[in-house]
Each structure stands twice: as structure tokens, then as C-alpha cells.
Design a protein around this motif. Structure first.
Motif, PDB file in Angstrom:
ATOM      1  N   ASP A   1       0.821  -1.200   0.000  1.00  0.00           N
ATOM      2  CA  ASP A   1       0.000   0.000   0.000  1.00  0.00           C
ATOM      3  C   ASP A   1       0.864   1.262   0.000  1.00  0.00           C
ATOM      4  OD1 ASP A   1      -2.421   1.400  -0.008  1.00  0.00           O
ATOM      5  OD2 ASP A   1      -2.334   1.687   2.162  1.00  0.00           O
ATOM      6  N   GLN A   2       2.180   1.097  -0.087  1.00  0.00           N
ATOM      7  CA  GLN A   2       3.086   2.231  -0.146  1.00  0.00           C
ATOM      8  C   GLN A   2       3.824   2.237  -1.475  1.00  0.00           C
ATOM      9  OE1 GLN A   2       5.525   1.528   3.366  1.00  0.00           O
ATOM     10  NE2 GLN A   2       4.486   3.176   4.443  1.00  0.00           N
ATOM     11  N   ALA A   3       4.154   3.454  -1.952  1.00  0.00           N
ATOM     12  CA  ALA A   3       5.000   3.545  -3.134  1.00  0.00           C
ATOM     13  C   ALA A   3       6.391   3.029  -2.781  1.00  0.00           C
ATOM     14  CB  ALA A   3       5.076   4.994  -3.601  1.00  0.00           C
ATOM     15  N   VAL A   4       7.122   2.608  -3.794  1.00  0.00           N
ATOM     16  CA  VAL A   4       8.445   2.050  -3.563  1.00  0.00           C
ATOM     17  C   VAL A   4       9.327   3.018  -2.781  1.00  0.00           C
ATOM     18  CG1 VAL A   4      10.585   1.405  -4.749  1.00  0.00           C
ATOM     19  CG2 VAL A   4       8.391   0.507  -5.552  1.00  0.00           C
TER      20      VAL A   4
ATOM     21  N   VAL B   1     -12.163  25.893  -1.221  1.00  0.00           N
ATOM     22  CA  VAL B   1     -13.205  25.060  -0.632  1.00  0.00           C
ATOM     23  C   VAL B   1     -13.297  23.778  -1.438  1.00  0.00           C
ATOM     24  CG1 VAL B   1     -15.659  24.862  -0.067  1.00  0.00           C
ATOM     25  CG2 VAL B   1     -14.521  27.086   0.122  1.00  0.00           C
ATOM     26  N   ARG B   2     -13.347  22.643  -0.722  1.00  0.00           N
ATOM     27  CA  ARG B   2     -13.460  21.346  -1.396  1.00  0.00           C
ATOM     28  C   ARG B   2     -14.636  20.565  -0.814  1.00  0.00           C
ATOM     29  NH1 ARG B   2     -12.179  15.928  -1.176  1.00  0.00           N
ATOM     30  NH2 ARG B   2     -11.102  14.992  -2.993  1.00  0.00           N
ATOM     31  N   LEU B   3     -15.549  20.153  -1.670  1.00  0.00           N
ATOM     32  CA  LEU B   3     -16.698  19.344  -1.267  1.00  0.00           C
ATOM     33  C   LEU B   3     -16.563  17.958  -1.890  1.00  0.00           C
ATOM     34  CD1 LEU B   3     -19.556  21.956  -1.860  1.00  0.00           C
ATOM     35  CD2 LEU B   3     -18.380  21.440   0.284  1.00  0.00           C
ATOM     36  N   GLY B   4     -16.743  16.929  -1.070  1.00  0.00           N
ATOM     37  CA  GLY B   4     -16.587  15.577  -1.578  1.00  0.00           C
ATOM     38  C   GLY B   4     -17.729  14.666  -1.178  1.00  0.00           C
ATOM     39  N   TYR B   5     -17.949  13.636  -1.977  1.00  0.00           N
ATOM     40  CA  TYR B   5     -18.951  12.628  -1.664  1.00  0.00           C
ATOM     41  C   TYR B   5     -18.389  11.257  -2.035  1.00  0.00           C
ATOM     42  CZ  TYR B   5     -23.128   9.745  -1.750  1.00  0.00           C
ATOM     43  OH  TYR B   5     -24.038   8.738  -1.517  1.00  0.00           O
ATOM     44  N   GLU B   6     -18.328  10.350  -1.056  1.00  0.00           N
ATOM     45  CA  GLU B   6     -17.803   9.010  -1.269  1.00  0.00           C
ATOM     46  C   GLU B   6     -18.864   8.144  -1.955  1.00  0.00           C
ATOM     47  OE1 GLU B   6     -15.673   5.392   1.264  1.00  0.00           O
ATOM     48  OE2 GLU B   6     -16.304   7.252   2.271  1.00  0.00           O
ATOM     49  N   ILE B   7     -18.678   7.928  -3.256  1.00  0.00           N
ATOM     50  CA  ILE B   7     -19.636   7.154  -4.044  1.00  0.00           C
ATOM     51  C   ILE B   7     -19.696   5.722  -3.547  1.00  0.00           C
ATOM     52  CG2 ILE B   7     -20.246   6.405  -6.382  1.00  0.00           C
ATOM     53  CD1 ILE B   7     -18.473   8.741  -7.385  1.00  0.00           C
ATOM     54  N   GLN B   8     -18.537   5.133  -3.363  1.00  0.00           N
ATOM     55  CA  GLN B   8     -18.399   3.808  -2.778  1.00  0.00           C
ATOM     56  C   GLN B   8     -16.991   3.726  -2.213  1.00  0.00           C
ATOM     57  OE1 GLN B   8     -18.975   1.538  -6.522  1.00  0.00           O
ATOM     58  NE2 GLN B   8     -16.946   0.683  -6.147  1.00  0.00           N
ATOM     59  N   ASN B   9     -16.692   2.668  -1.508  1.00  0.00           N
ATOM     60  CA  ASN B   9     -15.397   2.546  -0.871  1.00  0.00           C
ATOM     61  C   ASN B   9     -14.265   2.687  -1.895  1.00  0.00           C
ATOM     62  OD1 ASN B   9     -13.557   2.102   1.212  1.00  0.00           O
ATOM     63  ND2 ASN B   9     -13.453  -0.083   0.769  1.00  0.00           N
ATOM     64  N   GLY B  10     -13.415   3.702  -1.703  1.00  0.00           N
ATOM     65  CA  GLY B  10     -12.284   3.914  -2.594  1.00  0.00           C
ATOM     66  C   GLY B  10     -12.515   4.909  -3.703  1.00  0.00           C
ATOM     67  N   TYR B  11     -13.754   5.406  -3.867  1.00  0.00           N
ATOM     68  CA  TYR B  11     -14.062   6.369  -4.924  1.00  0.00           C
ATOM     69  C   TYR B  11     -14.810   7.561  -4.338  1.00  0.00           C
ATOM     70  CZ  TYR B  11     -12.906   2.622  -8.214  1.00  0.00           C
ATOM     71  OH  TYR B  11     -12.264   1.629  -8.911  1.00  0.00           O
TER      72      TYR B  11
ATOM     73  N   LEU C   1      -7.534   2.971  -3.820  1.00  0.00           N
ATOM     74  CA  LEU C   1      -7.709   1.523  -3.773  1.00  0.00           C
ATOM     75  C   LEU C   1      -6.491   0.913  -3.090  1.00  0.00           C
ATOM     76  CD1 LEU C   1      -9.107   0.818  -7.362  1.00  0.00           C
ATOM     77  CD2 LEU C   1     -10.366   1.265  -5.248  1.00  0.00           C
ATOM     78  N   ASP C   2      -6.686   0.368  -1.887  1.00  0.00           N
ATOM     79  CA  ASP C   2      -5.587  -0.204  -1.130  1.00  0.00           C
ATOM     80  C   ASP C   2      -4.785  -1.169  -1.985  1.00  0.00           C
ATOM     81  OD1 ASP C   2      -6.367   1.233   1.008  1.00  0.00           O
ATOM     82  OD2 ASP C   2      -7.325  -0.417   2.089  1.00  0.00           O
TER      83      ASP C   2
END
Length: 418
Positions: A32-35, A219-229, A268-269
Motif C-alpha cells: 500500500d506504499q509507493a516504492v 473550498v473542497r466538497l466531496g462525496y464518497e460514491i463507494q469505498n475507494g471512490y 484503492l488499497d
């Protein structure tokens, strides 16, 4: 010829490392981490415990060969540059909240052209306060003393030395995410103060025209469509105020503008993290002789773990940038780049990058295309010692041929940390 010899030596060094330490048994890694984010067991710095903080001292020395230090298309000048970079990082070790202090500097010493010697330094404090699981506040304060090398776009062609300047930055923000919805607010202030510089003819270039303060609110508004998006809308306004009412050419460069972006954030993990946004931007100038600017904006950043040992990086952006070039109100900068990091061994990482940058000067008929390519390797001998090599090439094509150049750089570095 010197560059080719140096490139051959660097290539031989990297090959020797690969032969001496074959890529056989790899330890378990965190996918889950970059190299480049990983700290392999046995190679991470210990630090020094100071109460509930840990202190991480570091010093790095680099030797660099540059075959065109002034980025000129005629009478190219090469030189060897020694760079010494000490630094300290003090980081909190708390279960909640976070606080970090940094102090670093870089001393650049030119072998043949001592007028180009410079000293940069950086002081920074960053923090995060976790009011609740859903509500977090962040802050960032930074003071930098930097330089622009001769050959830069806004550095006078008769400059005898690099242009030094101070930059102060303050950022405060907060995010609230009680459920699928999230809202974020950020305020940023950047203050630039440029020093005058000596000229080849014995005079002085006045750089006070470039002193300015840039203020931005977002200002940032967000909505989690589904897990990871997560879908988001991000809007910002800015104000750019120059200290001088008019510059030496009698032009008032103050302006204000806005930017709106809509896009999607992907997390995405074990695989990919990305921020992809497109929208509209506009900058209006107080002086009627300067062209107002508008057009589409973009901001995309991707990190993809192709395998557990290889990370692909990509970016793209389109922004409105400041310039003091006579007749131009600003530049529209369009950038695109891709890079890859590969963990050949736990302690040996190979990397390669290719970047493209277009500067479209607004109000004058000038357009520049810059291409940058680099390859390198970073090697950790143990938790305290490391080294690396890097070869890079940069080319700028321009509608104004005097601004065209080719530049090759070889760099070898060694460092120590605790």
C-alpha cells in the motif's frame, strides 16, 4: 565529452551494484506504499528520542557536472558544482495529533564560476490537530531563502550572479467528514521578496518589481460514491498584489482570479491512488495593457503500484503563472510527466522520469516547450549511510530562439543520517 565520460562511469557504477547485489530474496513489503515511501527493516534511521519527539539529523554531499550552467544556446559554459545539504527534522511520536519541525540548508560551490555560489535555507513547522475522528485541522508555516540561477525566465540576461529571494508561506485548513460527505477549507498566503543583483557591466538590476503577496482561499466538497471512490468539487479564489504600484515599465501587475475543478479521487488499497480533476480558470489584471486570461484547468496525479516492487507515477496540470516578462501578463503552464521506481533490492531503487512543460506567454508571441529526462539509482548501505547517482537532460524549444538551450547534468551523492 566530459558528460559522456561521466555518464559512462555512472552507468558502470549502477551495473556493478546490480551485479554485486543480485535481486534474489526480497523481504515482505507493504504494497500500500509507493516504492520510495518504504523504509526497509534495518535501513531506516533510528533518530534520537527527545521526550515525546524524535530528532532525525541528516547531511548530504553531492558533486554535479553541468555542461550549460547558464542555459544558453551560444557560448555554453560548463562547471562542477559541490552541494552540501545539512538538515534536522523533529517529529512528534503521539497517538493523536501531529507536529513536525524542519531546518535545512544547501550550500552550492562552483569550481570555476564562483559568482554563482549560493546558500539556500528552509525553516518549516507543520501540524495536525485531531479534534474528533471526523474533524481535523492542519497548519503549515515556512520560511525559505532561495535563489534563481542565471538563465531563468525572469532573471535579467546581464545578471552577474543568481537572484536571491525570500519566501514566506502560511497555510491553515480543516476537513470535516462525518459520513460519506466531506468538506475542506484551506487558506494560503505566499510572500515573495527579491534581492537586487549585480550586473556584468558593474551596475545593479532592480528586482523590487517582482516583490508580491499571493493569497488564496479554497473550498473542497466531496462525496464518497463507494469505498475507494470519491467525487469532488474544488473551488478557489486568489489575489496577487505587487508591492510596487507599477513596475519599471509603468505597468500595474496586480490581479485576481478563480479556479473551479470537478473530478474524482481514487484510493484503492494495495493498487492505486489518484486525484483527477478538470475545470475552468480565470485571472483578471488591473492594468488594461495586460491581457486577462481564461481557459480550462486540469490537475491529475496518479500513483499506481504495478507490482509490489514497481511504482508508476504520472501527473498532468494546467495553471496560470506569474511572469515579469515585458508585455506578458502571465503564462499558461501545461505540464505532463511520467515516472517509474523499481525496487531491485530492498536497499537499491532504480528510477526514471520523463516530463514535458509548455509555457504560453499571454500578450506576446512567445511559447516555450521544455523536455526533461532523467535516470538514477538510490542505494542504502545501512541505516546511516546512503548514496545515489542521477543523469538528466533538459531541452527547451522556443518561438524566440534566444531562449532555446540544451543542458546535461550528472550528479553523484553520498549522505549520512541517524
Amino acid at each position: 565529452m566530459k558528460f559522456l565520460k561521466g555518464g559512462l562511469l555512472a552507468s558502470v557504477a549502477v551495473s556493478a551494484l546490480a551485479v554485486a547485489f543480485p535481486a534474489s530474496a526480497q523481504e515482505q513489503v507493504n504494497p500500500d506504499q509507493a516504492v520510495t515511501q518504504r523504509a526497509p527493516e534495518g535501513y531506516e534511521p533510528n533518530g534520537i528520542t527527545l521526550g515525546s519527539f524524535r530528532l532525525y539529523p541528516k547531511v548530504e554531499a553531492a558533486e554535479e557536472y553541468n555542461d550549460n550552467i547558464y542555459k544558453s544556446n551560444t557560448n555554453e559554459t560548463d562547471d562542477y558544482i559541490t552541494k552540501i545539504s545539512p538538515g534536522l527534522q523533529l517529529r512528534s511520536d503521539w497517538n493523536r495529533h501531529f507536529l513536525q519541525f524542519e531546518a535545512s540548508s544547501e550550500f552550492g560551490i562552483y569550481a570555476d564560476t564562483s559568482d554563482n555560489d549560493y546558500t539556500d535555507y528552509n525553516l518549516r513547522a507543520t501540524g495536525r490537530a485531531d479534534a474528533t475522528e471526523a474533524l481535523k485541522f492542519t497548519g503549515d508555516a515556512r520560511m525559505q531563502h532561495l535563489h534563481e540561477e542565471r538563465g531563468g525566465d525572469d532573471v535579467a540576461t546581464d545578471a552577474k550572479e543568481p537572484v536571491e529571494y525570500n519566501k514566506l508561506t502560511g497555510v491553515i485548513g480543516g476537513t470535516y467528514k462525518p459520513n460519506r460527505f466531506s468538506v475542506g477549507l484551506t487558506g494560503t498566503v505566499d510572500d515573495y521578496d527579491y534581492d537586487d543583483n549585480a550586473t556584468v557591466g558593474g551596475g545593479t538590476d532592480n528586482n523590487d518589481d517582482r516583490d508580491r503577496t499571493e493569497t488564496k482561499g479554497e473550498v473542497r466538497l466531496g462525496y464518497e460514491i463507494q469505498n475507494g471512490y470519491e467525487a469532488f468539487i474544488k473551488s478557489s479564489v486568489n489575489e496577487r498584489d505587487y508591492d510596487s504600484r507599477v513596475d519599471d515599465g509603468g505597468v500595474n501587475r496586480d490581479s485576481n482570479g478563480y479556479k473551479v475543478l470537478a473530478g474524482i479521487a481514487i484510493d484503492l488499497d494495495r493498487l492505486i491512488r489518484a486525484d483527477l480533476g478538470v475545470g475552468w480558470m480565470e485571472q483578471d489584471y488591473d492594468d488594461v495593457t495586460l491581457d486577462d486570461v481564461d481557459g480550462y484547468s486540469a490537475d491529475a496525479r496518479i500513483r499506481w503500484n504495478i507490482t509490489e516492487l514497481t511504482t508508476l507515477r504520472a501527473l498532468a496540470s494546467r495553471t496560470i503563472n506569474e511572469t515579469t516578462t515585458t508585455g506578458a501578463s502571465s503564462t499558461i503552464g501545461t505540464a505532463a510527466g511520467v515516472g517509474v521506481d523499481h525496487e531491485l533490492l530492498r536497499n537499491l531503487i532504480l528510477n526514471a522520469d520523463a516530463k514535458y512543460y509548455n509555457s504560453d506567454y499571454q500578450g506576446i508571441s512567445r511559447e516555450d516547450d521544455k523536455y526533461t529526462y532523467s535516470v538514477g539509482a538510490d542505494y542504502k548501505l545501512n541505516r546511516n549511510l546512503y548514496g545515489g547517482v542521477k543523469l538528466s537532460h533538459e531541452t527547451r524549444d522556443s518561438t524566440n530562439t534566444v531562449n532555446e538551450y540544451d543542458q546535461n547534468v550528472i550528479m553523484v551523492k553520498v549522505g549520512g543520517q541517524f
